[in-house]
Scaffold this motif. Structure first.
Motif, PDB file in Angstrom:
ATOM      1  N   ARG A  73       0.832  -1.199   0.000  1.00 37.04           N
ATOM      2  CA  ARG A  73       0.000   0.000   0.000  1.00 37.04           C
ATOM      3  C   ARG A  73       0.868   1.251   0.000  1.00 37.04           C
ATOM      4  O   ARG A  73       1.987   1.262   0.467  1.00 37.04           O
ATOM      5  CB  ARG A  73      -0.994  -0.033   1.164  1.00 37.04           C
ATOM      6  N   ALA A  75       0.550   5.363   0.885  1.00 35.67           N
ATOM      7  CA  ALA A  75      -0.160   6.538   1.408  1.00 35.67           C
ATOM      8  C   ALA A  75       0.446   7.737   0.691  1.00 35.67           C
ATOM      9  O   ALA A  75       1.658   7.963   0.777  1.00 35.67           O
ATOM     10  CB  ALA A  75       0.035   6.648   2.915  1.00 35.67           C
ATOM     11  N   VAL A  77       0.373  11.752   0.023  1.00 35.67           N
ATOM     12  CA  VAL A  77      -0.093  13.030   0.582  1.00 35.67           C
ATOM     13  C   VAL A  77       0.419  14.156  -0.301  1.00 35.67           C
ATOM     14  O   VAL A  77       1.623  14.252  -0.550  1.00 35.67           O
ATOM     15  CB  VAL A  77       0.404  13.230   2.029  1.00 35.67           C
ATOM     16  N   ASP A 104       9.810   5.772   2.979  1.00 36.61           N
ATOM     17  CA  ASP A 104       9.209   6.994   3.482  1.00 36.61           C
ATOM     18  C   ASP A 104       9.850   8.136   2.715  1.00 36.61           C
ATOM     19  O   ASP A 104      11.040   8.391   2.875  1.00 36.61           O
ATOM     20  CB  ASP A 104       9.534   7.156   4.970  1.00 36.61           C
ATOM     21  N   PHE A 160      13.601  -2.587  14.005  1.00 35.88           N
ATOM     22  CA  PHE A 160      12.809  -2.718  12.774  1.00 35.88           C
ATOM     23  C   PHE A 160      13.571  -2.287  11.532  1.00 35.88           C
ATOM     24  O   PHE A 160      13.035  -2.315  10.426  1.00 35.88           O
ATOM     25  CB  PHE A 160      11.513  -1.925  12.924  1.00 35.88           C
ATOM     26  N   TYR A 220       6.298  -5.391  14.353  1.00 42.27           N
ATOM     27  CA  TYR A 220       6.617  -4.274  13.440  1.00 42.27           C
ATOM     28  C   TYR A 220       5.376  -3.411  13.193  1.00 42.27           C
ATOM     29  O   TYR A 220       5.396  -2.191  13.360  1.00 42.27           O
ATOM     30  CB  TYR A 220       7.123  -4.857  12.114  1.00 42.27           C
ATOM     31  N   TYR A 223       4.261  -1.524  16.310  1.00 39.56           N
ATOM     32  CA  TYR A 223       5.136  -0.379  16.597  1.00 39.56           C
ATOM     33  C   TYR A 223       4.838   0.781  15.665  1.00 39.56           C
ATOM     34  O   TYR A 223       4.647   1.920  16.092  1.00 39.56           O
ATOM     35  CB  TYR A 223       6.615  -0.781  16.457  1.00 39.56           C
ATOM     36  N   MET A 233       0.974  15.111  11.645  1.00 43.02           N
ATOM     37  CA  MET A 233       0.679  15.755  10.351  1.00 43.02           C
ATOM     38  C   MET A 233      -0.720  15.377   9.865  1.00 43.02           C
ATOM     39  O   MET A 233      -1.545  16.228   9.502  1.00 43.02           O
ATOM     40  CB  MET A 233       1.720  15.287   9.321  1.00 43.02           C
ATOM     41  N   LEU A 234      -1.040  14.067   9.884  1.00 40.09           N
ATOM     42  CA  LEU A 234      -2.340  13.612   9.375  1.00 40.09           C
ATOM     43  C   LEU A 234      -3.492  14.153  10.226  1.00 40.09           C
ATOM     44  O   LEU A 234      -4.541  14.544   9.708  1.00 40.09           O
ATOM     45  CB  LEU A 234      -2.374  12.085   9.319  1.00 40.09           C
ATOM     46  N   LEU A 251      -3.280   1.486   7.040  1.00 37.04           N
ATOM     47  CA  LEU A 251      -1.831   1.513   6.852  1.00 37.04           C
ATOM     48  C   LEU A 251      -1.115   0.374   7.566  1.00 37.04           C
ATOM     49  O   LEU A 251      -0.168  -0.202   7.041  1.00 37.04           O
ATOM     50  CB  LEU A 251      -1.278   2.857   7.331  1.00 37.04           C
TER      51      LEU A 251
END
Ligand code: DBV
Length: 257
Positions: A73, A75, A77, A104, A160, A220, A223, A233-234, A251
């Motif tokens: 997936r 996300a 923005v 990211d 992670f 994972y 966390y 931010m969201l 997510l």
């Protein structure tokens, strides 16, 4: 509940569009199926903020699944100067001994923050990590040459990340744009290509191994859901109720059963 289309999300003038387009194209050979995503998370636009810090933001979500990948997936923005993000995560099925693919790509008013990794579900397990790291570390060394270090990350996030975690912060402006084109895009393509080579080679594991992998994947996912650095931010853009459901139900939606 509506599935997202297999066509990539198109966000006008979104700087990370070429990255998502490439990833969707690279996944096409794995016979992807749409991943079910509630309608309200496929496309959410909000505006607001103060006169000095207004925002007009769209958060869109793309997803798919394959026989070896439980959820892929993105996300996405796009909020102009306020924020431009691609958060792209591949969650493998626990029936295959595979890491996560995590990207990211974040642009905020103070600069670009870029993270790429083949993230271990079982960091202290040589069967899970050795073959991956043998190939990932030379790639990391090559990709790191042109990119400054991103500095320290939260210590609790260490379990992670692999030793091949590519992590950088670069300035806004022409210099940053050039680095994204000349260094970040090739790194993204090479990391994703390496990951998909492991997906191609992966064969099913037995039930005991699958339960070990699932436990690591749950650690994972839990966390990241709890510590998602995008929460602030969201929430500012879309409100707390929408944000919490987006984080936990889309997510990072892995559950033990
Ligand atoms: N990060 C996400 C999702 C995002 C997102 C779903 C929808 O997991 C964006 C968007 N990441 C995002 C933003 C920031 C970061 C930071 C907006 C900046 C937050 C801020 O500075 O205000 C990798 N992302 C980070 C950081 C790291 C990562 C290390 C900086 C340190 C931090 O702020 O936590 N990938 C990210 C991460 C893990 C990972 C935190 C943890 C295991 O795998």
């Amino acid at each position: 509940m509506r599935s997202s289309s297999l066509e990539p999300v198109i966000l006008p003038s979104w700087r990370w569009q070429p990255f998502l387009n490439h990833a969707v194209e690279a996944l096409a050979r794995f016979e992807p199926q749409p991943y079910p995503i509630p309608e309200r998370f496929l496309w959410q636009s909000d505006s607001g903020g103060s006169t000095t810090r207004p925002f007009n933001v769209t958060t869109a979500t793309w997803g798919c699944k394959t026989n070896k990948l439980r959820q892929v997936r993105a996300a996405c923005v796009e909020g102009g100067e306020a924020a431009s993000v691609l958060n792209f995560v591949i969650n493998p099925s626990c029936n295959y001994d595979l890491p996560f693919f995590g990207a990211d790509l974040v642009t905020l008013p103070n600069g670009h923050l870029l993270a790429l990794d083949l993230q271990p579900a079982l960091k202290n397990d040589a069967l899970h990590t050795q073959l991956v790291w043998e190939k990932l570390l030379p790639l990391h060394q090559e990709c790191s040459k042109k990119l400054p270090s991103g500095g320290p990350i939260p210590a609790e996030a260490e379990p992670f990340f692999s030793p091949g975690f590519l992590w950088t912060r670069i300035p806004l402006g022409p210099e940053g744009d050039e680095l994204i084109k000349e260094a970040v895009m090739p790194a993204f393509k090479n990391y994703l290509n390496l990951y998909l080579e492991f997906v191609d080679a992966a064969t099913p594991v037995d039930a005991l191994r699958a339960s070990e992998l699932l436990a690591g994947q749950l650690r994972y996912s839990t966390y990241r859901a709890l510590k998602d650095p995008a929460r602030g931010m969201l929430t500012r853009f879309h409100g707390a109720e929408w944000t919490e459901s987006y984080i936990h139900d889309v997510l990072f939606d892995l559950r033990s059963n």
